[in-house]
Design an enzyme around this catalytic site. Sequence first.
Site, PDB file in Angstrom:
ATOM      1  N   HIS A 193       0.855  -1.186   0.000  1.00 27.74           N
ATOM      2  CA  HIS A 193       0.000   0.000   0.000  1.00 27.74           C
ATOM      3  C   HIS A 193       0.893   1.238   0.000  1.00 27.74           C
ATOM      4  CE1 HIS A 193      -3.938  -1.907   1.696  1.00 27.74           C
ATOM      5  NE2 HIS A 193      -3.305  -2.733   0.881  1.00 27.74           N
ATOM      6  N   GLU A 236       0.953   3.980   1.852  1.00 24.90           N
ATOM      7  CA  GLU A 236       1.467   4.428   3.149  1.00 24.90           C
ATOM      8  C   GLU A 236       2.585   3.507   3.654  1.00 24.90           C
ATOM      9  OE1 GLU A 236      -3.015   5.423   3.135  1.00 24.90           O
ATOM     10  OE2 GLU A 236      -1.714   3.865   2.343  1.00 24.90           O
ATOM     11  N   CYS A 267      -6.237   2.549   5.433  1.00 27.84           N
ATOM     12  CA  CYS A 267      -6.916   1.292   5.754  1.00 27.84           C
ATOM     13  C   CYS A 267      -6.413   0.807   7.114  1.00 27.84           C
ATOM     14  CB  CYS A 267      -6.635   0.249   4.668  1.00 27.84           C
ATOM     15  SG  CYS A 267      -4.962  -0.444   4.742  1.00 27.84           S
ATOM     16  N   CYS A 327      -2.566   0.078   7.077  1.00 29.97           N
ATOM     17  CA  CYS A 327      -1.757   1.298   6.978  1.00 29.97           C
ATOM     18  C   CYS A 327      -1.855   2.134   8.249  1.00 29.97           C
ATOM     19  CB  CYS A 327      -2.178   2.100   5.759  1.00 29.97           C
ATOM     20  SG  CYS A 327      -1.775   1.268   4.207  1.00 29.97           S
TER      21      CYS A 327
END
Length: 159
Positions: free
Chosen positions: A56, A58, A86, A89
Site C-alpha cells: 500500500h 502508506e 486502511c 496502513c
Amino acid sequence: MNITDKDKRFMQTAIDISVENVRNGGGPFGAVVVKDGEIVATGANRVTANNDPTAHAEVSAIREACRKLGTFRLSDCIIYTSCEPCPMCLSAIYWSGINTIYYGNTATDAADIDFSDQFIYDEIGRPMAERKVPCINVMRNEALAAFRAWREKSDRIEY
C-alpha cells in the site's frame, strides 16, 4: 487545525502520485512522508503490480522513510495520503510513531469504488472463535521461549 499552503502542496503531491500510479498499472493511492518541512519518502499502491498485498502507498512510504532516515521511529514525521488509511496502513502509521495524518479521500469514497475495509473492521471486533479466518493457538509454551529471551536480553532496543 490550521492547514497551510505547504500542507496543501504535500497533499497535492500525494494526490499526483495516486493519479500517476493508476496510469502506471497501480492502485489509486499515493502517500508522502515529511520531516522538518521536506519530503523524505513517497509511496504508491503497487499491490497488483508487485503481487504484494502489503504494498500500500502508506506502508511503502513508511518503509522508504525508515530506510532513508536509518530508524524505525518516525515520530518527527507527518504523512500525507491520498485516502484515509486502511486498517493495515493505520497500524503501520501508529507503529512507526508518525505524529500527524493528513488524508484526501475518505474510507466511504474508497468503498464507493470497491475498496472497502469494513470487513476487516468487522472481523477485528469479533472474538477469535467467530472470525472467518480460523485463529488456532498452537505450541504456546514453546513459543514463549522467544519472549523469555527478549525479556532477559540486556541490550534490546525497545519499540
